[in-house]
Scaffold this active site. Structure first.
Site, PDB file in Angstrom:
ATOM      1  N   TYR A  38      -2.106  -1.381  10.917  1.00  0.00           N
ATOM      2  CA  TYR A  38      -2.361  -1.865   9.551  1.00  0.00           C
ATOM      3  C   TYR A  38      -1.177  -1.528   8.648  1.00  0.00           C
ATOM      4  O   TYR A  38      -0.616  -2.396   7.967  1.00  0.00           O
ATOM      5  CB  TYR A  38      -3.655  -1.227   9.014  1.00  0.00           C
ATOM      6  CG  TYR A  38      -3.770  -1.303   7.517  1.00  0.00           C
ATOM      7  CD1 TYR A  38      -4.142  -2.481   6.890  1.00  0.00           C
ATOM      8  CD2 TYR A  38      -3.484  -0.191   6.718  1.00  0.00           C
ATOM      9  CE1 TYR A  38      -4.224  -2.553   5.504  1.00  0.00           C
ATOM     10  CE2 TYR A  38      -3.565  -0.256   5.339  1.00  0.00           C
ATOM     11  CZ  TYR A  38      -3.934  -1.437   4.735  1.00  0.00           C
ATOM     12  OH  TYR A  38      -4.002  -1.510   3.368  1.00  0.00           O
ATOM     13  N   SER A  61       0.835  -1.200   0.000  1.00  0.00           N
ATOM     14  CA  SER A  61       0.000   0.000   0.000  1.00  0.00           C
ATOM     15  C   SER A  61       0.868   1.249   0.000  1.00  0.00           C
ATOM     16  O   SER A  61       1.958   1.269   0.589  1.00  0.00           O
ATOM     17  CB  SER A  61      -0.854  -0.017   1.275  1.00  0.00           C
ATOM     18  OG  SER A  61      -1.476   1.225   1.474  1.00  0.00           O
ATOM     19  N   ALA A  62       0.353   2.298  -0.625  1.00  0.00           N
ATOM     20  CA  ALA A  62       1.040   3.597  -0.599  1.00  0.00           C
ATOM     21  C   ALA A  62       1.135   4.142   0.816  1.00  0.00           C
ATOM     22  O   ALA A  62       1.899   5.079   1.067  1.00  0.00           O
ATOM     23  CB  ALA A  62       0.283   4.591  -1.483  1.00  0.00           C
ATOM     24  N   LYS A  78       1.916  -3.888   6.635  1.00  0.00           N
ATOM     25  CA  LYS A  78       2.326  -3.819   5.221  1.00  0.00           C
ATOM     26  C   LYS A  78       3.838  -3.675   5.129  1.00  0.00           C
ATOM     27  O   LYS A  78       4.488  -4.316   4.309  1.00  0.00           O
ATOM     28  CB  LYS A  78       1.628  -2.651   4.511  1.00  0.00           C
ATOM     29  CG  LYS A  78       0.117  -2.818   4.368  1.00  0.00           C
ATOM     30  CD  LYS A  78      -0.238  -3.984   3.469  1.00  0.00           C
ATOM     31  CE  LYS A  78      -1.708  -4.288   3.419  1.00  0.00           C
ATOM     32  NZ  LYS A  78      -2.042  -5.585   2.825  1.00  0.00           N
TER      33      LYS A  78
HETATM   34  C1  WQD Z   1      -9.380   9.548   0.659  1.00  0.00           C
HETATM   35  C2  WQD Z   1      -9.581  11.018   0.892  1.00  0.00           C
HETATM   36  C3  WQD Z   1     -10.087  11.586   3.184  1.00  0.00           C
HETATM   37  C4  WQD Z   1     -13.960   9.618   3.446  1.00  0.00           C
HETATM   38  C5  WQD Z   1      -6.953   4.546   2.973  1.00  0.00           C
HETATM   39  C6  WQD Z   1      -5.874   3.806   3.693  1.00  0.00           C
HETATM   40  C7  WQD Z   1      -4.975   3.133   2.715  1.00  0.00           C
HETATM   41  C8  WQD Z   1      -5.765   2.219   1.844  1.00  0.00           C
HETATM   42  C9  WQD Z   1      -6.861   2.956   1.164  1.00  0.00           C
HETATM   43  C10 WQD Z   1      -6.666   0.059   2.392  1.00  0.00           C
HETATM   44  C11 WQD Z   1      -8.920  11.521   2.181  1.00  0.00           C
HETATM   45  C12 WQD Z   1     -11.251  11.918   2.278  1.00  0.00           C
HETATM   46  C13 WQD Z   1     -12.743  10.099   2.986  1.00  0.00           C
HETATM   47  C14 WQD Z   1     -15.003  10.545   3.710  1.00  0.00           C
HETATM   48  C15 WQD Z   1     -13.560  12.341   3.021  1.00  0.00           C
HETATM   49  N1  WQD Z   1      -6.225   1.180   2.682  1.00  0.00           N
HETATM   50  N2  WQD Z   1     -12.539  11.433   2.777  1.00  0.00           N
HETATM   51  N3  WQD Z   1     -14.765  11.873   3.475  1.00  0.00           N
HETATM   52  O1  WQD Z   1      -7.194   7.482   3.652  1.00  0.00           O
HETATM   53  O2  WQD Z   1      -6.247   7.899   1.328  1.00  0.00           O
HETATM   54  O3  WQD Z   1      -6.374   5.599   2.229  1.00  0.00           O
HETATM   55  O4  WQD Z   1      -7.637   3.663   2.116  1.00  0.00           O
HETATM   56  O5  WQD Z   1      -7.078  -0.862   2.179  1.00  0.00           O
HETATM   57  O6  WQD Z   1      -4.007   2.431   3.392  1.00  0.00           O
HETATM   58  O7  WQD Z   1      -5.131   4.698   4.491  1.00  0.00           O
HETATM   59  O8  WQD Z   1      -8.447   6.705   1.564  1.00  0.00           O
HETATM   60  O9  WQD Z   1     -10.765   6.784   0.760  1.00  0.00           O
HETATM   61  O10 WQD Z   1     -10.337   6.884   3.250  1.00  0.00           O
HETATM   62  O11 WQD Z   1      -9.739   8.842   1.839  1.00  0.00           O
HETATM   63  O12 WQD Z   1     -13.389  13.555   2.834  1.00  0.00           O
HETATM   64  O13 WQD Z   1     -16.085  10.178   4.146  1.00  0.00           O
HETATM   65  O14 WQD Z   1     -10.987  11.256   1.072  1.00  0.00           O
HETATM   66  O15 WQD Z   1      -9.924  12.576   4.164  1.00  0.00           O
HETATM   67  O16 WQD Z   1      -8.444  12.806   1.936  1.00  0.00           O
HETATM   68  P1  WQD Z   1      -7.029   7.032   2.272  1.00  0.00           P
HETATM   69  P2  WQD Z   1      -9.905   7.239   1.885  1.00  0.00           P
END
Ligand code: WQD
Length: 341
Positions: A151, A126-127, A155
């Site tokens: 988590y 994961s990134a 990774k």
């Molecule tokens: C993306 C952007 C939120 C929900 C996470 C994990 C990563 C991977 C993928 C795996 C952010 C914003 C989100 C909401 C919002 N994990 N957001 N309102 O955090 O980049 O990555 O998921 O399986 O390891 O860290 O992804 O989709 O949660 O958020 O504004 O209701 O959307 O703040 O900027 P994230 P995300």
């Protein structure tokens, strides 16, 4: 003879899409999953799309004896290991759940591959391993930052295990794929992401709000140092991501890997803001998504996107579907799930 691939965690979101692409590329697949965070609908969707009665084995990869029976029964030479817990927040509250499950299952896979003489493994990384990176876009050589969740730490640890075992054990080859933000669904709308409970990730929250399942999307922060104040991410289409697994496996099957252990970023190379994504979703699908600006979410990095040069040049892989196509597919899937016409 056809090559067979074991897809562990193959009933899940990325596992199902990858199975479809493996079959399209001519591989046989056996799916293993303990159904702890998925049901059989994904596997059934895969069977419907491919017309292949893909074998499915319900097994917990943490149960080494049970898992070993799969190695006795099926003659796969390659494994794609998806099986893991993936809720960042939950891992902070219950770290042992994450260390026990994600590390045990991974170590079991690697040990069984060695015991049974199986050669190639792709690991779902994961990134998140980059944390708040000092340079953007991030390349595979950008230093990893200390993980901010258990988590994320699993990774990093699994990446390190794979690096060490592939370097030490003759005949074992591994590739870690560092996924950016996987979104979207198969164009058939027969498989897609089906989060249990309230979605934590942005796109499922958007699609559920558009469908009327959730009342209002919270945009976490509009005062970040970015062009529109919301966070930037690299949203990668799940079908494109699935294809990256196929080329990674094929690279090792054909002996084209340059090192026993390699790492590739899997993203588009574009940073897209939360607000851009939201408005893009509304535009391409002709729907309104009720939303409000909310405080920043703890733990979010401001911006991250991938340098994809290594995957482009070494794997011959690049993302193909446009963000618009991906956002359409996400909505088609949500409508399919909710029975919306
Ligand atoms: C993306 C952007 C939120 C929900 C996470 C994990 C990563 C991977 C993928 C795996 C952010 C914003 C989100 C909401 C919002 N994990 N957001 N309102 O955090 O980049 O990555 O998921 O399986 O390891 O860290 O992804 O989709 O949660 O958020 O504004 O209701 O959307 O703040 O900027 P994230 P995300």
């Amino acid at each position: 003879m056809k090559q067979m691939v074991l897809v562990s965690g193959g009933a899940g979101y990325i596992g199902c899409h990858t199975t479809v692409e493996l079959i399209a590329a001519g591989y046989d697949v056996v799916i293993a999953d303990n159904l702890s965070n998925a049901d059989m609908s994904g596997v059934e969707g895969v069977r419907q799309i491919t017309g292949v009665d893909v074998p499915f084995v319900e097994v917990d990869c943490c149960d080494k004896q049970a898992f070993a029976r799969l190695f006795e029964q099926y003659n796969f030479d390659s494994v794609i290991h998806f099986a893991a817990y993936k809720a960042v927040g939950e891992s902070v509250v219950d770290p042992m759940k994450y260390y026990r499950n994600n590390l045990t299952s991974f170590m079991n896979v690697v040990e069984l591959m060695r015991e049974y003489g199986r050669h190639n493994i792709v690991f779902s990384s994961s990134a998140t391993v980059y944390g708040e990176a000092d340079e953007l876009p991030v390349t595979e050589l950008t230093p990893r930052k200390p993980a901010t969740s258990s988590y994320g730490n699993t990774k990093q640890i699994c990446e390190d295990i794979l690096r060490d075992v592939a370097t030490a054990y003759e005949g074992l080859r591994g590739i870690s794929l560092r996924y950016f933000n996987p979104i979207g669904a198969h164009p058939s709308a027969l498989i897609g992401e089906l989060p249990r409970g309230v979605p934590q990730n942005l796109v499922p929250f958007i699609t559920q709000t558009a469908a009327g399942v959730r009342e209002c999307l919270s945009v976490f922060g509009d005062d970040y140092p970015t062009p529109d104040g919301s966070c930037l991410r690299d949203y990668i289409d799940v079908v494109d991501l699935a294809k990256a697994h196929v080329v990674a496996i094929t690279r090792m099957v054909e002996g084209k890997n340059k090192q026993p252990y390699e790492v590739f970023n899997v993203g588009t190379g574009n940073g897209v803001s939360v607000l851009e994504l939201l408005h893009g979703f509304e535009r391409v699908n002709g729907v309104k998504v009720n939303h409000k600006i909310a405080p920043r979410r703890a733990g979010d990095v401001v911006a991250i996107w991938a340098d994809t040069k290594l995957a482009n040049e070494e794997l011959g892989w690049r993302s193909e579907r446009t963000l618009d196509e991906t956002l359409r597919s996400a909505w088609e899937w949500e409508k399919h799930v909710r029975g919306i016409k």
